[in-house]
Design an enzyme around this catalytic site. Structure first.
Site, PDB file in Angstrom:
ATOM      1  N   ARG A 116     -12.219  11.742  -2.964  1.00 13.90           N
ATOM      2  CA  ARG A 116     -11.446  11.460  -1.739  1.00 13.90           C
ATOM      3  C   ARG A 116     -11.754  10.104  -1.120  1.00 13.90           C
ATOM      4  O   ARG A 116     -11.596   9.916   0.094  1.00 13.90           O
ATOM      5  CB  ARG A 116     -11.620  12.560  -0.706  1.00 13.90           C
ATOM      6  CG  ARG A 116     -11.101  13.910  -1.180  1.00 13.90           C
ATOM      7  CD  ARG A 116     -10.904  14.882  -0.037  1.00 13.90           C
ATOM      8  NE  ARG A 116     -10.692  16.223  -0.556  1.00 13.90           N
ATOM      9  CZ  ARG A 116     -11.667  17.105  -0.773  1.00 13.90           C
ATOM     10  NH1 ARG A 116     -12.924  16.786  -0.516  1.00 13.90           N
ATOM     11  NH2 ARG A 116     -11.379  18.290  -1.237  1.00 13.90           N
ATOM     12  N   HIS A 153      12.376  -5.283  -8.466  1.00 14.09           N
ATOM     13  CA  HIS A 153      11.936  -3.984  -8.998  1.00 14.09           C
ATOM     14  C   HIS A 153      13.028  -3.349  -9.865  1.00 14.09           C
ATOM     15  O   HIS A 153      12.739  -2.714 -10.880  1.00 14.09           O
ATOM     16  CB  HIS A 153      11.574  -3.031  -7.851  1.00 14.09           C
ATOM     17  CG  HIS A 153      10.290  -3.386  -7.163  1.00 14.09           C
ATOM     18  ND1 HIS A 153       9.936  -2.858  -5.946  1.00 14.09           N
ATOM     19  CD2 HIS A 153       9.282  -4.219  -7.518  1.00 14.09           C
ATOM     20  CE1 HIS A 153       8.752  -3.356  -5.575  1.00 14.09           C
ATOM     21  NE2 HIS A 153       8.349  -4.189  -6.522  1.00 14.09           N
ATOM     22  N   LYS A 190      -0.451 -13.935   3.956  1.00 14.33           N
ATOM     23  CA  LYS A 190      -0.386 -12.492   3.719  1.00 14.33           C
ATOM     24  C   LYS A 190      -1.349 -11.745   4.639  1.00 14.33           C
ATOM     25  O   LYS A 190      -1.002 -10.696   5.188  1.00 14.33           O
ATOM     26  CB  LYS A 190      -0.677 -12.149   2.256  1.00 14.33           C
ATOM     27  CG  LYS A 190      -0.550 -10.654   2.007  1.00 14.33           C
ATOM     28  CD  LYS A 190      -0.268 -10.275   0.582  1.00 14.33           C
ATOM     29  CE  LYS A 190       0.020  -8.770   0.518  1.00 14.33           C
ATOM     30  NZ  LYS A 190       0.224  -8.291  -0.839  1.00 14.33           N
ATOM     31  N   GLU A 212       2.737  -0.998   6.743  1.00 16.31           N
ATOM     32  CA  GLU A 212       4.097  -1.358   6.370  1.00 16.31           C
ATOM     33  C   GLU A 212       5.181  -0.604   7.123  1.00 16.31           C
ATOM     34  O   GLU A 212       6.046   0.015   6.515  1.00 16.31           O
ATOM     35  CB  GLU A 212       4.319  -1.163   4.862  1.00 16.31           C
ATOM     36  CG  GLU A 212       5.575  -1.862   4.401  1.00 16.31           C
ATOM     37  CD  GLU A 212       5.651  -1.939   2.881  1.00 16.31           C
ATOM     38  OE1 GLU A 212       5.149  -1.042   2.220  1.00 16.31           O
ATOM     39  OE2 GLU A 212       6.198  -2.931   2.402  1.00 16.31           O
ATOM     40  N   GLU A 221       5.305 -15.780  -6.132  1.00 15.87           N
ATOM     41  CA  GLU A 221       4.822 -15.192  -4.874  1.00 15.87           C
ATOM     42  C   GLU A 221       4.358 -16.277  -3.904  1.00 15.87           C
ATOM     43  O   GLU A 221       4.539 -16.168  -2.689  1.00 15.87           O
ATOM     44  CB  GLU A 221       3.682 -14.208  -5.138  1.00 15.87           C
ATOM     45  CG  GLU A 221       4.055 -13.017  -6.016  1.00 15.87           C
ATOM     46  CD  GLU A 221       4.864 -11.936  -5.290  1.00 15.87           C
ATOM     47  OE1 GLU A 221       4.927 -11.947  -4.042  1.00 15.87           O
ATOM     48  OE2 GLU A 221       5.442 -11.086  -5.986  1.00 15.87           O
ATOM     49  N   HIS A 260       6.371  -9.184 -13.339  1.00 19.54           N
ATOM     50  CA  HIS A 260       6.725  -8.925 -11.943  1.00 19.54           C
ATOM     51  C   HIS A 260       7.203 -10.209 -11.247  1.00 19.54           C
ATOM     52  O   HIS A 260       8.256 -10.235 -10.600  1.00 19.54           O
ATOM     53  CB  HIS A 260       5.511  -8.342 -11.215  1.00 19.54           C
ATOM     54  CG  HIS A 260       5.708  -8.157  -9.741  1.00 19.54           C
ATOM     55  ND1 HIS A 260       6.578  -7.235  -9.220  1.00 19.54           N
ATOM     56  CD2 HIS A 260       5.154  -8.790  -8.670  1.00 19.54           C
ATOM     57  CE1 HIS A 260       6.552  -7.300  -7.895  1.00 19.54           C
ATOM     58  NE2 HIS A 260       5.693  -8.233  -7.542  1.00 19.54           N
ATOM     59  N   HIS A 281      11.986  -8.551  -3.880  1.00 14.92           N
ATOM     60  CA  HIS A 281      11.334  -7.456  -4.603  1.00 14.92           C
ATOM     61  C   HIS A 281      12.253  -6.267  -4.860  1.00 14.92           C
ATOM     62  O   HIS A 281      12.091  -5.564  -5.854  1.00 14.92           O
ATOM     63  CB  HIS A 281      10.084  -6.982  -3.853  1.00 14.92           C
ATOM     64  CG  HIS A 281       8.907  -7.902  -4.011  1.00 14.92           C
ATOM     65  ND1 HIS A 281       8.964  -9.241  -3.685  1.00 14.92           N
ATOM     66  CD2 HIS A 281       7.653  -7.689  -4.480  1.00 14.92           C
ATOM     67  CE1 HIS A 281       7.773  -9.795  -3.930  1.00 14.92           C
ATOM     68  NE2 HIS A 281       6.970  -8.877  -4.408  1.00 14.92           N
ATOM     69  N   ARG A 293       5.522  -6.283   7.717  1.00 15.78           N
ATOM     70  CA  ARG A 293       4.974  -6.391   6.366  1.00 15.78           C
ATOM     71  C   ARG A 293       6.051  -6.326   5.286  1.00 15.78           C
ATOM     72  O   ARG A 293       5.902  -6.896   4.207  1.00 15.78           O
ATOM     73  CB  ARG A 293       3.942  -5.279   6.133  1.00 15.78           C
ATOM     74  CG  ARG A 293       3.300  -5.377   4.762  1.00 15.78           C
ATOM     75  CD  ARG A 293       2.071  -4.507   4.683  1.00 15.78           C
ATOM     76  NE  ARG A 293       1.534  -4.501   3.339  1.00 15.78           N
ATOM     77  CZ  ARG A 293       0.319  -4.073   3.029  1.00 15.78           C
ATOM     78  NH1 ARG A 293      -0.465  -3.639   3.977  1.00 15.78           N
ATOM     79  NH2 ARG A 293      -0.110  -4.101   1.796  1.00 15.78           N
ATOM     80  N   LYS A 321      -2.764  -2.348  -0.743  1.00 16.03           N
ATOM     81  CA  LYS A 321      -1.820  -1.509  -1.480  1.00 16.03           C
ATOM     82  C   LYS A 321      -2.362  -1.239  -2.871  1.00 16.03           C
ATOM     83  O   LYS A 321      -2.730  -2.149  -3.601  1.00 16.03           O
ATOM     84  CB  LYS A 321      -0.477  -2.228  -1.625  1.00 16.03           C
ATOM     85  CG  LYS A 321       0.396  -2.138  -0.414  1.00 16.03           C
ATOM     86  CD  LYS A 321       1.799  -2.579  -0.805  1.00 16.03           C
ATOM     87  CE  LYS A 321       2.723  -2.617   0.369  1.00 16.03           C
ATOM     88  NZ  LYS A 321       4.080  -3.037  -0.048  1.00 16.03           N
ATOM     89  N   ASN A 359       8.345  -8.475   0.901  1.00 12.33           N
ATOM     90  CA  ASN A 359       9.093  -7.998  -0.259  1.00 12.33           C
ATOM     91  C   ASN A 359      10.356  -8.814  -0.531  1.00 12.33           C
ATOM     92  O   ASN A 359      11.250  -8.327  -1.219  1.00 12.33           O
ATOM     93  CB  ASN A 359       9.446  -6.518  -0.072  1.00 12.33           C
ATOM     94  CG  ASN A 359       8.220  -5.648  -0.211  1.00 12.33           C
ATOM     95  OD1 ASN A 359       7.364  -5.904  -1.047  1.00 12.33           O
ATOM     96  ND2 ASN A 359       8.117  -4.633   0.628  1.00 12.33           N
TER      97      ASN A 359
END
Lengths: 366, 366
Positions: free
Chosen positions: A118, A249, A224, A234, A182, A262, A245, A238, A140, A242
């Site tokens: 955990r 994606h 960032k 997010e 990026e 990517h 993106h 934030r 992330k 993207n």
């Protein structure tokens, strides 16, 4: 060496950026137990694993796990391989996982750390431009699902990030370009002045000149970090990170993970977001040309793969995480250096952008 | 209906406890999106799934996934089945997962919710005494690994917990006893007065009398909520909730998950912790007899399976989450109603307890 502090209250952590940091054992002050598991891949291990192990000295039980290399292996099966190793070596909840590799290794190691018993500590040692400026910053973590990229994961902050720009000397050309996508993004969404600087220094970055590289990585992480500090989970600002993106994606998912890098998909996706922003009248044709030129200067694709239809995009974008109650939201540009997240665009204009195909590579100055 | 508020700042949530709550749609006020996925198992689905679906009305897209029943299915494969269903039905990050079932369903649903798109909402509708008093309270979620129970997971708090005591009428006898093991535990570690009450009301609880059951569940949740509110991430006091669990987890792992119920293993494990506490001179022989009597009154095993050696225990306990840098820590009793976590016991005494075997069931009054 430059140090950047990501301010997240009790989960704050430093990013160290400089030449030759890999050998300096900087992470030791951030390891609170006696056990360390280094997670890396088959490409990076022969280059840097022994050096990183040596930098830890004799104080720890250091175990390693070497995963196959590639976005196509970013899945729960590999996460389970990490768990197997942790349990086999009897790591307890004071262990620290160290990610040595690119974004895939960083995301998977972070997710394994988030879930093992955990939640245990982890440290990032990103070895690509992309992971240095993107996936190593902001907490992330996660893996892909056959039906969507990064659909499974957690927010989990590292104890520290160690960025050694020397390791970029072994980075393939395509990976360098993908990382620069990026870097350019930070200029486009947040900092017009940085965009100017990038236009002037793109040759130096392509040549991997250390001074330019450190500056570009530092400012990218800084932007960032500023954005993430404002919005750790997010919910709002934030999402601006993207840019390109949602389209990107869809490209990655359609082509099969690992076919388009990517950053390459983000390059083409950014051009689509730029195109739609112009159709909305928010940015000028000259702005579009500037965006196209700097992406091309970084050796990035600016048009989507020709085997993708508008319907392919719409289907794949419907599961994007920015969809809220059925409404697709996109990151678009109000001007160069300022982005917004919005669902407020005519569907017909989005269709025009999706149908524009290789015109996105051919737009000429107004 | 009684309502208990678990106070965790912005992650606070209510626990509703009463007869017939399943049909009352109480959870609707805690669902913020338009999508719901109910996760249940093959045993519970025919009994209660249709009623729960009906209680949600027509306002939501309600999808369901029915998993196989049993601790042996508490693994990453089932978590992936939940992800598959979420993506197949295009659930976005405003979705709410609803766990309808016992602790296994609750833990897995919570973990899937913690990881889907890096975290979505979930609601617990626990259908066993064990999950009502234990796994539905406190935000622990996760799955087992072949080498250790609950080794993979996350802390993720539900939006609310709906406890309907009527559903206990279909609970098998063994499951009832297993739940009462945890109820007794709250008395032993935290509340001597509650232990007195339990001794007086054990017949009523065995007969599932609603009034006694509501009171036992309410006080158990209250104790757990008090402990968890003080220590959400289990750095200190929360570990007291694991009385009997380090021994119990070893029993479950050794016998194969699903052979001994969790609560049955905790029953025998509690007796081992009680025995060691007496060897240390902390509690009296009379206290040991009281503990044994109430466990037996709840129809619980008080001795470990006879195919387990002291070495089996030591091997399996070495990976317990309470091990810190190689030191095994156990929850032991200072007196009835007061527990401590400690590594401060002679190894020889632990060995005596592990070697005591069926003597633990035969201790007579001093």
């Amino acid at each position: 060496m430059k140090t950047l502090n990501v301010d997240l209250g009790e989960r704050s952590y430093p990013i160290y950026i400089g030449e030759g940091l890999l050998d300096q054992g900087l992470m030791c002050q951030h390891i609170r137990g006696k056990q360390v598991l280094i997670v890396t891949n088959e490409t990076v291990a022969p280059l840097y694993l022994a050096r990183l192990q040596a930098s830890l000295g004799e104080h720890y039980q250091v175990d390693t796990v070497v995963l196959p290399d590639g976005e196509q292996y970013k899945d729960l099966t590999q996460i389970n391989t990490i768990f197997d190793r942790l349990l086999e070596c009897r790591h307890n909840r004071t262990t620290t996982l160290v990610a040595l590799g690119g974004g895939v290794i960083g995301d998977m190691t972070g997710f394994a750390a988030a879930c093992y018993q955990r939640g245990v500590d982890f440290v990032q040692v990103p070895t690509t431009v992309l992971s240095q400026v993107d996936s190593s910053v902001g907490g992330k973590t996660g893996v892909n699902h056959p039906q969507g990229k990064n659909m499974i994961g957690a927010f989990h902050q590292p104890q520290c990030v160690v960025i050694d720009t020397q390791v970029l000397n072994t980075l393939p050309e395509r990976e360098l370009a993908a990382g620069l996508a990026e870097v350019i993004k930070y200029g486009l969404i947040y900092d017009a002045e940085f965009l100017d600087w990038l236009e002037e220094n793109m040759d130096a970055l392509n040549a991997r000149e250390p001074e330019a590289m450190i500056q570009a990585i530092y400012r990218s992480c800084e932007v960032k970090a500023e954005v993430v500090a404002q919005d750790e989970k997010e919910s709002g600002i934030r999402a601006l990170l993207n840019l390109g993106h949602t389209f990107g994606h869809a490209i990655e998912a359609h082509q099969g993970y690992g076919q388009w890098l990517h950053g390459e998909a983000v390059g083409a996706g950014t051009m689509m977001a730029v195109d739609l922003s112009q159709r909305l009248g928010w940015i000028s044709a000259d702005d579009v040309v500037r965006a196209r030129k700097i992406l091309l200067a970084a050796k990035l694709p600016v048009i989507a793969p020709d085997n993708m239809t508008a319907n392919d995009f719409m289907d794949l974008m419907a599961v994007d995480k920015k969809v809220i109650d059925g409404q697709l939201r996109l990151v678009l540009l109000k001007q160069l250096g300022e982005a917004v997240v919005t669902a407020d665009f005519p569907a017909a204009m989005l269709e025009q952008t999706l149908a524009a195909g290789d015109q996105l590579g051919q737009i000429t100055s107004a």
